[in-house]
Each structure stands twice: as structure tokens, then as C-alpha cells.
Design an enzyme around this catalytic site. Sequence first.
Site, PDB file in Angstrom:
ATOM      1  N   GLU D  83       7.171  -4.476  65.828  1.00 46.07           N
ATOM      2  CA  GLU D  83       7.605  -5.469  66.801  1.00 46.07           C
ATOM      3  C   GLU D  83       6.467  -6.318  67.364  1.00 46.07           C
ATOM      4  OE1 GLU D  83      11.555  -4.420  68.775  1.00 46.07           O
ATOM      5  OE2 GLU D  83      10.109  -2.924  69.483  1.00 46.07           O
ATOM      6  N   HIS D 174      17.402  -1.032  74.333  1.00 52.88           N
ATOM      7  CA  HIS D 174      16.088  -0.967  73.712  1.00 52.88           C
ATOM      8  C   HIS D 174      14.985  -0.747  74.752  1.00 52.88           C
ATOM      9  CE1 HIS D 174      13.058  -3.363  70.960  1.00 52.88           C
ATOM     10  NE2 HIS D 174      12.558  -2.260  71.420  1.00 52.88           N
TER      11      HIS D 174
END
Lengths: 247, 247, 247, 247
Positions: D83, D174
Site C-alpha cells: 500500500e 481497513h
Amino acid sequence: MSNARSGKTPEKIVADLVTANHILHGQNVVDGFGHVSARHPARPDRFFLSRSRAPALVEANDILVFSLDGEPLDPRHPPIYLERFIHAALYRARPDVHAIVHSHSRSVIPFGAAAGVQLTPISHMAGFLGEGVPRFEIREFAGHETDLLIRDNQLGDALARVTGDAPVVLMRGHGVTAVGRDLQQAVFRAVYTEWNAAIQAQTMLLGQPVYMTKEEASAAAAANDGQIARAWEYWAVQAEAARRALG
Amino acid sequence: MSNARSGKTPEKIVADLVTANHILHGQNVVDGFGHVSARHPARPDRFFLSRSRAPALVEANDILVFSLDGEPLDPRHPPIYLERFIHAALYRARPDVHAIVHSHSRSVIPFGAAAGVQLTPISHMAGFLGEGVPRFEIREFAGHETDLLIRDNQLGDALARVTGDAPVVLMRGHGVTAVGRDLQQAVFRAVYTEWNAAIQAQTMLLGQPVYMTKEEASAAAAANDGQIARAWEYWAVQAEAARRALG
Amino acid sequence: MSNARSGKTPEKIVADLVTANHILHGQNVVDGFGHVSARHPARPDRFFLSRSRAPALVEANDILVFSLDGEPLDPRHPPIYLERFIHAALYRARPDVHAIVHSHSRSVIPFGAAAGVQLTPISHMAGFLGEGVPRFEIREFAGHETDLLIRDNQLGDALARVTGDAPVVLMRGHGVTAVGRDLQQAVFRAVYTEWNAAIQAQTMLLGQPVYMTKEEASAAAAANDGQIARAWEYWAVQAEAARRALG
Amino acid sequence: MSNARSGKTPEKIVADLVTANHILHGQNVVDGFGHVSARHPARPDRFFLSRSRAPALVEANDILVFSLDGEPLDPRHPPIYLERFIHAALYRARPDVHAIVHSHSRSVIPFGAAAGVQLTPISHMAGFLGEGVPRFEIREFAGHETDLLIRDNQLGDALARVTGDAPVVLMRGHGVTAVGRDLQQAVFRAVYTEWNAAIQAQTMLLGQPVYMTKEEASAAAAANDGQIARAWEYWAVQAEAARRALG
């Protein structure tokens, strides 16, 4: 017994103040913020407070002497806490008070910020709360646009008026301040205010709380006041071991 | 197996009692307050209990011998716990009991202070709670103005009557007392009473709890009683490492 | 990749199993109870499991070899876990499974004990829960009077049937069992089952939870399966430092 | 003051970044996952970010240099975070941002996953939340079948658009991302976002929360921005002691 009558030297008070800083960190009453002070044992118009530093790191040479207007005696002082006026104002208003803890105690903040809820003694360890737990709403004194901090003597005086004779005062959206006859009592009250808040919240979720009566709270507070040394010894040993581990 | 039948020497019981003090601290059952005792293995009319000191700091030379009236045998004793009568009264009433833990266990206090809620076994580790968890309301015996402490033998006897044959008794606004056939069982019960309280509270928030049946609780208690040594070894290693770190 | 296909030696699997024990303790998945096993890499009809000991204290020489009927190969074995049949039955039923964690994970027990509530993936770290989280109610197989333990192969088979192909099975009033293709995955699942339970419970108190879709859960599980080594390295370093501190 | 204007060398930024990793672990903002980056002080088109490693373990030689397309400059790089596009996209969109923390902060996830609830400043320490806390719902950009990760620049740009000028953005199912003018501010915001979430949730359970006004939040944020060094010193000392204990 007040500091004054305790016969403690200024050096001993400063040493206890360093320990108090470390205890409050070890007991999760303060984090990087919050502060604790003690009135000078020989000069009731002065008090000891650290320079602007996280309590866990405070050492004896960080401690400064302040006058009751909230200013350090030494004009060449390092940076200081913005909210020293909490301490100055309460020492001005309360001759019985010889130590003060200001914190952002995690379980206590919700009781300052939830409308219609009252922090109330439910554990005998916090019987002192039976003397009352006023809530200071800064908006009533300075409007809806402050940073919530007690930045001057005027706000300090307002806080002291709301506090009255109480041992503890909640500060909406901010934290809590506990006072004591000495450092041991102020720290004890700060720790068990947090304790009672956590237990009261949990009890409220379970059912209808059976709070202590006024008389039970008062009697428990008197009994506990005779036992504070036991807790202080324990907290101090833990805090100093933690301090050593920090290196 | 009781202490008496265990063949343990008084010295071994005292050593276990020191370890029990440290374990209860390490497992967050006690803080600066709370205490644990053991009956003398050869003299059932005597018991061991520390002088007034935080459990984390108790050492073998802090342990005193008490008679069943709650007084130390040695008249030149240091300060002692106000609530030694909890221990004395339960040893008088319960010949099966050889160890007692009194604490202000954080998750348990709400079950003593919330009206209409019953601490009930929901985790098999706490099957022993199926034998009943009476609640002691001091107001029924001494009115609404006490400090909530068991300060004398009369209050101790009242607590013992409410306890009856139960392994654990809740004390409203105060804490909890767990008894055992030996120190290992009393400590185990104190730890898993806290555990069950936390889990039951969380389950009540989620939905309708499925509690253990009486038979499940009894069978689980019997099974666990055979496994206590595993937990004790673990807790003791942790507690002694923590004790060393205190310096 | 299964242990078998990983080419790991039995010695390496035993070393990982010791680390897994310490990690599960360090991550608060187990306390004095709970256990973790690994299938033998060369002999799928055997598995490794500690003797009866708290996971925090398990060392390589505590590890025993069991056959798939749940009995140790060495007839002169020390005391063993009562519930080794959890492991034996799941290895019999699930050739894909090479490691198993059984625990009394604190935040998970309420989801096994609250009627009408379903543990559901709400954090992407626990996407694997999207494969299903069956609940084992021992009463359906053995009545209302058991001690809740999986004490024999018959109960083990019942648990395995309820588990089916799922990664995790809740055990009402008792705990949870997680399986994996290897120790790293089984430990990861045990840790993040606890994690998701705590987060889901908190979300349910705040408002209407937005759970992951089946597809999101599956995709997240696949992504995380490629990242487990990062967590394992971290947990292992922490666990071994904690082990050293125990002395 | 931005990193650029701070006159800090790249070496000092890297050292601070290592400390930031350890602080975020010590303050329970990250576990084995989550990451923190800093923009290069002399080259605003580059940023520093660790290779794929748990923050607690990151050392200076784990830090890589990335370009703003999210790729490492050195083609022979070790495995990197999936990410990194969170960081790249926010640095592209926000010239004012010089540091970014992405985490799966435990108390914050429920505010991203409970419909109809808004994370709102209730503690003055989190006044910065008054600038807005948008919620990123990945389904609006990539449908109902993603793994919830920001795996590419397109998703990164979507996240940056939702973030707008805010200091913090929630990511449903998340975690959360906090940005800052420098590492100290980004870390401070990450820590006190977690803090405020825990306190707000508890207040909501107790009664009707009194949130800060927009003006109070803004004033408190400004006041706190002048005090961040006090917290950073404290967190850094704690984090480095913890790092030493890991061995």
C-alpha cells in the site's frame, strides 16, 4: 497533615514531586501531558512545578518555583506549562490544598463530556468523590471559541470558583484536576478518580448502580486517608523501576 | 487436598503465600490494596497474613501469624490490615478453607454494585462460580453509614454467614473474597472470577448469554481443579520475573 | 504451502512450535491454558504438541509426538493436555491442516456464548473469517452435563464435523480453535480472530456495522496470506525478548 | 514548519522516521502492519518508507527512497509494502504534507465501519479532527470485491480526493491514514485519533456527548501544535527503551 505541618523540607517535597510525576505516568493518569505541583512547605505563597516536560521524564532539576500569580521566580526559566494557572488559582483559593494533579485521565473525560451523567462514588476506594465532583464548562466563562485551556488567572479563578471545596473537578472536553492536603493524597485521588470512572461506566452498562450513600462515602474516605502510604510505597517502587528501564 | 493433608511445612506455606501475593498483583487482581492469607498447616487455629503492605512488595519477613480472632500472636507487630477479620471469620466458619483472597478486582466490582445482575459462569474456567456467588450488602448488617470495611469479628461473622458454602462472595461497593482448599485454588478462583466477570459483561452487551448449566459448571470446576498446577507454575514464573524487575 | 511441501525438517517445525507457543502468549491469545500443535512434516499421521504446560513456558524438550488417535508415541510420557483430541480429530478430518491453535481467547468467547450473534469479518485482517465461523454447541452431542472439554475422539469427531472446511470454530462457553496450512497461518488466524471479535463488538455498540462482503473477505484473506511472514517475524522477536525476561 | 523549511538533513529525517516507526508501535497505533513515511526534505518528489517490515523492527537501513509514483528508486529493492500508493498519492495531492501514517488503529476502525456514526473531536487533544474526518468507502471506486487495499495509483488518487484537505481519513473495514506537516505532527495525529475514538465511544455509551465546537477544535489544534515536541520526546524515550529490550 499538610505539607507545612509535615515538617518536610523543600528538598523532600521536590523529591516527592518527581516521584509523583513518575507514579502518575505509571498509573496511566497522565501521558505526555498533564502535570502535578506541590506548595512550598515553608512559603505558602509559592509552589513547585516542572518545566514543560512529560511527567515520565521529569527530574529534580526540571522543577521550578512559581509564585501564586503563576509565574516562575527565575526570569531565565525554560519553557513552562501553559496551564500553570490551574495550580496558581487553586493554591490562592484553597489554603487547605498543598498539592494538585491536572490530567487527561482516560476514563474520566467521558464523565466530563456526557450530558446528564454524574461521576459518583461506587467503589469505596473513591469515597472522597462523595464530597462532590463539580463540572467546569469553560463556555460559561469564556464563550464557545476557546482552546479549552486555563491560560490565565481569570480562567483559573473561574475554575477555582466552580471547584469550591471539592476534591476533584471535571473539565468538559479536557480533563480533570484533583487536589490534596499533600502529594500523596492528591495522587491517590487522581488514581482512584480514574478507577471509579471506569467501574461506574461498566456498572451503568450492566444494570442499575447502587451508589455509596453520602455517609458511606465520607467514612470510606476517612478510612482510606489513613492507608495512602501503603499505595504510595507500592506505586513509587513500580515507578522508579520503570524509570530505570527508560535508561 | 488441603494444606493440612498436603504435608507442607509452615515455611513452604509462607513461601507460597509470598508467591501468591506477587501472582495476584501480576494478574491484576489486586493493586496497592487487597490481601491473601493461608491457614497454618499444623495449627488450624492460626493463619498467615502479611503486615499492612501492597501485595506486590510482600516478602517472607512481612508475614505474621494470626489467631482466629484476627489478632497477631506477636504483640509487637507492625501495622496490620484493617480487614484481617475477613480471613479470621471465614477460617472460623469454614474448616474446609485453607486460603483466602480478598481483592478489589476491577471487573467484579460492577457485579457487586449493579442491582438485578448475577455473576454467573459463562466460561468453563470459572465453573466454580456455579456453586453460587452470594452478594454481601453491608447495609443489611450495619446500616447505611459504614466505611464498607470488615473492621471487626461481628462484621466478619456476617460476611461468613452470607458466604455460606460458596467459593466466592461479592461485597457491594467494595470487592470480592474467594476461598480455597489451598493457596493455589484460592488464587485460581480469584483470577478466573475476574475473567468470568469481564467475559460475562461483554456477552451481555452482545446478546442473550448462554450460561453454563449447573451440571456443566460443576463438571468444569472438577476438571479445572486438576489443572491448577499448570497455571500456578506459569503465574509464579511471571510474578517472580516481575518481582526481580522491581529491584 | 503446507508444512509437508515446505521442506521443513521436524526439528525446524518443533522450533517453530515453541515460538508459536510464546507468540500466542505474547499476543494474549492464551494464558496458562490453550495449546498449539503442528503436523509432522514427513509423517502426516503424527503431530507435535507440548506436554501439559502453559504455552509461555514451553521449550523444545516439552514437545511430544502424538499419533492421530491422540495418544503420545512414547508410553512413558509426562502429563499431557486433556484436550489433545481437538488436534487429533482435526488432523484426521482435514488433510489440508498442518497446524492448530486452541485457545480461550478473551474477546472471542462472548461470540460463542451470545445467542443470535455471528462473528463476521469487519476488519480486513480477518478476511479469513468469511469462509465461515461455525459454533460448536457440545450439548447437541453430549448433553447438558459435560465439562465442555473435548475429552475423547468421539467429541473430537463431532467438533471436526461442525468445523467442516472452516478456518475457525467457536466452542460455546469454552473458547475457539483455529486451523492453518502451517503454524504461521494458524497463529495469524488465532490472533486476528481475537482482533476482529474486539472490533466487531465495539462497532456493534456504536451503530450498524458495515461488514465485509464475501468477496472482499476472500480477497483480503488471499492478500494477507502473502504477508504473514511480516507479522511472524515481529511476534517472534517480541516473544523471545519476553521469554528471556522470564529468566 | 515543514520538513523542507525545517532545514533537516535527509539523514535526520530517516532517523526520525525510524523513531516514528517505534513510537507508533509503542503507542499501540500499529501492530505487525501499518507504515509511516516522510517526504524527502530536499526533493519533494521523493519520500522515505521502510521495506516491508513490522514498524517495531524497522531500522535505518530498512528505509528506501520512493518516487511519487510509488516505486522505489533502487530497482534491486527488497519486498515493499503493497500500500505504498497511499503515501505516493497523498504526497502528489498535498504539497503541505510531509509525513503520513497509515494504520489499523483499534479504536478507530469501528468509526470507519459503523454506519451513521461520525468521529468527532470530544477531547481537546484531538482538536485537529475538527477539520473533518472523511470516510473512504472503497466500494464507491472499485466495487464490492476488492481486498480493501490501496494497491495502485488509481485507488491512491481516489483516497486522496476523499481526503481533500483533511488531516485524517477513515478507511472502511481497513483503518485510517493521518497526514502532517512533519513526522511529529503526523504521529501526534495518529495517536490522538485513536485516543479520541476510544473516548468518544465510551462517552456515547454513557450519555449525550458534548462535542467541541468548530472554533474550540480549531483553537485547541493550534495550541497543541505548539506542544508536540513534549510528547515526541516522551514517546521517543519510551520507544527506544522498548527497542533495546527487544535485543
